[in-house]
Design a protein around this motif. Structure first.
Motif, mmCIF file in Angstrom:
data_model
loop_
_atom_site.group_PDB
_atom_site.id
_atom_site.type_symbol
_atom_site.label_atom_id
_atom_site.label_comp_id
_atom_site.label_asym_id
_atom_site.label_seq_id
_atom_site.Cartn_x
_atom_site.Cartn_y
_atom_site.Cartn_z
ATOM 1 N N LEU A 106 0.828 -1.211 0.000
ATOM 2 C CA LEU A 106 0.000 0.000 0.000
ATOM 3 C C LEU A 106 0.860 1.257 0.000
ATOM 4 O O LEU A 106 0.502 2.259 -0.634
ATOM 5 C CB LEU A 106 -0.933 0.005 1.210
ATOM 6 N N LEU A 107 1.993 1.221 0.688
ATOM 7 C CA LEU A 107 2.899 2.367 0.680
ATOM 8 C C LEU A 107 3.445 2.629 -0.718
ATOM 9 O O LEU A 107 3.538 3.777 -1.158
ATOM 10 C CB LEU A 107 4.056 2.157 1.663
ATOM 11 N N VAL A 108 3.813 1.569 -1.420
ATOM 12 C CA VAL A 108 4.305 1.714 -2.797
ATOM 13 C C VAL A 108 3.195 2.297 -3.671
ATOM 14 O O VAL A 108 3.415 3.224 -4.450
ATOM 15 C CB VAL A 108 4.782 0.343 -3.345
ATOM 16 N N GLU A 109 1.987 1.764 -3.517
ATOM 17 C CA GLU A 109 0.841 2.266 -4.280
ATOM 18 C C GLU A 109 0.576 3.734 -3.944
ATOM 19 O O GLU A 109 0.265 4.534 -4.831
ATOM 20 C CB GLU A 109 -0.379 1.407 -3.933
ATOM 21 N N LEU A 110 0.721 4.084 -2.692
ATOM 22 C CA LEU A 110 0.518 5.470 -2.257
ATOM 23 C C LEU A 110 1.542 6.392 -2.908
ATOM 24 O O LEU A 110 1.188 7.478 -3.395
ATOM 25 C CB LEU A 110 0.629 5.562 -0.734
ATOM 26 N N LYS A 111 2.795 5.990 -2.930
ATOM 27 C CA LYS A 111 3.850 6.811 -3.556
ATOM 28 C C LYS A 111 3.573 6.989 -5.048
ATOM 29 O O LYS A 111 3.754 8.080 -5.585
ATOM 30 C CB LYS A 111 5.231 6.178 -3.347
ATOM 31 N N GLU A 112 3.144 5.922 -5.704
ATOM 32 C CA GLU A 112 2.822 6.014 -7.126
ATOM 33 C C GLU A 112 1.653 6.972 -7.355
ATOM 34 O O GLU A 112 1.682 7.800 -8.261
ATOM 35 C CB GLU A 112 2.485 4.625 -7.686
ATOM 36 N N ALA A 113 0.638 6.862 -6.520
ATOM 37 C CA ALA A 113 -0.520 7.752 -6.643
ATOM 38 C C ALA A 113 -0.119 9.197 -6.351
ATOM 39 O O ALA A 113 -0.606 10.121 -7.018
ATOM 40 C CB ALA A 113 -1.623 7.311 -5.688
ATOM 41 N N GLU A 114 0.786 9.383 -5.412
ATOM 42 C CA GLU A 114 1.262 10.734 -5.100
ATOM 43 C C GLU A 114 1.990 11.336 -6.306
ATOM 44 O O GLU A 114 1.748 12.498 -6.668
ATOM 45 C CB GLU A 114 2.199 10.693 -3.889
ATOM 46 N N GLN A 115 2.864 10.563 -6.917
ATOM 47 C CA GLN A 115 3.590 11.046 -8.094
ATOM 48 C C GLN A 115 2.631 11.357 -9.239
ATOM 49 O O GLN A 115 2.760 12.383 -9.915
ATOM 50 C CB GLN A 115 4.644 10.019 -8.540
ATOM 51 N N LYS A 116 1.668 10.484 -9.437
ATOM 52 C CA LYS A 116 0.675 10.687 -10.489
ATOM 53 C C LYS A 116 -0.123 11.967 -10.211
ATOM 54 O O LYS A 116 -0.367 12.764 -11.121
ATOM 55 C CB LYS A 116 -0.257 9.473 -10.548
ATOM 56 N N SER A 117 -0.485 12.167 -8.956
ATOM 57 C CA SER A 117 -1.241 13.359 -8.568
ATOM 58 C C SER A 117 -0.416 14.624 -8.773
ATOM 59 O O SER A 117 -0.933 15.639 -9.247
ATOM 60 C CB SER A 117 -1.671 13.233 -7.103
#
Length: 137
Positions: A106-117
């Motif tokens: 979930l942390l990896v997914e969160l970082k990816e979503a943050e970068q995308k955002s």
């Protein structure tokens, strides 16, 4: 202190140091959210302080001789024997190993979503500038 209590106090202390309270506070938009966040932070700090002070210390040893003088040996010996027979089980953490991989994913997914955002925010900011330039013309 029992191993479980010490472990809980250590985990809470480490968690308190690793939480980015200021970073999270910057993300809040409404005054109500800021109030709730401040309440959450105060509650966390209070619990963390209690864990560090109250529950991280070994209990004072019982002065059995003091009680023998005031109450009598027979009764105190009964209590001492019962006290010595109490065995507090050690806490075995079976939950953390089970959920740690999920949490890390979930942390990896969160970082990816943050970068995308962030990329989307940059794109939208550029688009706003372009629209404002067209509006001026």
């Amino acid at each position: 202190m029992s191993g479980a209590g010490k472990k809980v106090a250590d985990v809470a202390f480490k968690a308190g140091r690793t939480i980015d309270w200021e970073g999270m506070a910057k993300l809040l938009v409404s005054d109500e959210a800021r109030k709730e966040f401040a309440t959450l932070r105060r509650a966390f700090d209070e619990v963390n302080t209690q864990l560090q002070t109250k529950f991280s210390k070994e209990p004072e040893p019982i002065d059995w001789e003091y009680y023998r003088k005031g109450i009598g040996s027979r009764l105190v010996d009964m209590y001492k024997q019962a006290y010595d027979e109490v065995k507090i089980p050690q806490y075995v953490d079976n939950v953390t190993p089970q959920y740690k991989p999920k949490f890390d994913a979930l942390l990896v997914e969160l970082k990816e979503a943050e970068q995308k955002s962030l990329k989307e925010s940059e794109r939208l900011e550029k688009e706003i500038v372009d629209v404002q330039e067209l509006k001026v013309m």
